[in-house]
Design an enzyme around this catalytic site. Structure first.
Site, PDB file in Angstrom:
ATOM      1  N   THR A  79      79.726 -49.271 -75.123  1.00  0.00           N
ATOM      2  CA  THR A  79      80.397 -49.251 -73.822  1.00  0.00           C
ATOM      3  C   THR A  79      80.355 -50.673 -73.292  1.00  0.00           C
ATOM      4  OG1 THR A  79      79.780 -46.968 -73.368  1.00  0.00           O
ATOM      5  CG2 THR A  79      80.354 -48.334 -71.479  1.00  0.00           C
TER       6      THR A  79
ATOM      7  N   LYS B 243      86.315 -44.926 -70.822  1.00  0.00           N
ATOM      8  CA  LYS B 243      84.865 -44.732 -70.749  1.00  0.00           C
ATOM      9  C   LYS B 243      84.347 -45.026 -69.345  1.00  0.00           C
ATOM     10  CE  LYS B 243      80.688 -43.807 -71.958  1.00  0.00           C
ATOM     11  NZ  LYS B 243      79.889 -44.477 -72.993  1.00  0.00           N
TER      12      LYS B 243
ATOM     13  N   LYS C 189      74.187 -51.054 -66.425  1.00  0.00           N
ATOM     14  CA  LYS C 189      75.153 -51.959 -67.048  1.00  0.00           C
ATOM     15  C   LYS C 189      76.564 -51.398 -66.960  1.00  0.00           C
ATOM     16  CE  LYS C 189      75.928 -51.432 -71.275  1.00  0.00           C
ATOM     17  NZ  LYS C 189      76.867 -50.687 -72.166  1.00  0.00           N
TER      18      LYS C 189
END
Length: 293
Positions: A102, A177, A245
């Site tokens: 990701t 995502k 993150k």
């Protein structure tokens, strides 16, 4: 062209919680596998199962027709792909490179453009499903990139997941995502508050889960991480440090588009609080701890 087990050598970079299970499923399907990880011990099980250890990313790239990366952060992706000893510098012309980390949509677009200059086919293909989905080969795989490359790699994706959709050109997988992570971040707050509320009300949280899990409140997080919350099991299927993150990437993307995301801002503040309390390596379900249960 279809990348079949009979004639395809796959390289796998990143054998952590998710990557190790994904790579194991590739071995089970009969693919020849080269592996590299910064910490060699993390790949020991795969080597024992028949994978070939490579000492560097460069060596792995030179020995593979398809390379899959599953690393931690965008900076790690940049190092693996763009460094002088990285994939783009050493992959053979015509090779397929698939980043399943990701990461940043803008970085995904850059990798694709740089890959084209060298005759490489690059896809961004982040996943959802956590450690359970990786283990059971039931990952959701969101893909960005050229249709031709997607069709060639799809049989490999099918070994690791079940819901596999090409969303559009380069970067589309990462944008999708981010939609997933935005949903999860806010949903985890709801799951945590529901479990805390159930306990404060004198209910058995497990029985509450049985009732609400199959109704309109149902979600993957409720069904899979709710029981872990109740059991006090905070082992990482997905790390707190990694959801932070991802949230930051999503916030940056939203800002670029001029979109306000107050729910995401709240989730960021809560997870950053957990990180300052030493929970950065716990699973995201550790959010329940903020409710003092």
């Amino acid at each position: 062209m279809v990348l079949s087990p009979k004639d395809t050598v796959i390289g796998f970079v990143g054998t952590g919680v998710m990557g190790r299970s994904m790579a194991k499923n590739l071995l089970k399907a009969g693919y020849r596998l080269n592996v590299y990880n910064r910490t060699k011990a993390s790949a020991r099980e795969l080597v024992e199962l028949g994978a070939n250890w490579q000492d560097t990313v460069a060596e792995l790239a030179e020995a593979s027709q398809l390379v899959i990366s599953m690393v931690g952060y965008p900076k790690d992706v940049e190092e693996v792909y763009l460094g002088k000893d990285g994939l783009l510098a050493h992959a053979k012309t015509g090779s397929y490179l698939v980043d399943m980390t990701t990461s940043s949509p803008l970085l995904a677009k850059k990798l694709t453009e740089e890959g084209k200059k060298k005759g490489l086919l690059v896809l961004d293909a982040p996943v959802s499903g956590g450690d359970i989905g990786a283990r059971d080969a039931k990952l959701v795989i969101m893909v960005g990139g050229e249709a031709e490359a997607f069709n060639a790699v799809k049989p490999v994706f099918e070994v690791m997941g079940q819901n596999i959709i090409r969303q559009g050109p380069a970067g589309s997988g990462q944008y999708t995502k981010m939609c997933n992570q935005i949903t999860i971040a806010s949903n985890m707050i709801g799951v945590s508050e529901a479990m805390a509320y159930a306990q404060k009300a004198g209910l058995d949280p497990s029985r509450v889960l049985e009732s609400i899990g199959g109704g309109a409140a149902g979600s993957w997080s409720l069904s899979n991480l709710g029981p872990r919350m109740i059991a006090g099991d905070f082992a990482p299927g997905f790390y707190v440090k990694h959801i932070i993150k991802d949230i930051k990437i999503a916030l940056d993307s939203a800002q670029e588009m001029g979109l306000k995301t107050p729910g995401l801002e709240l989730a960021k503040s809560l997870y950053e609080k957990l990180a300052t309390e030493g929970e950065e390596n716990s699973g995201t379900q550790v959010l329940i701890k903020l409710y003092n249960l």
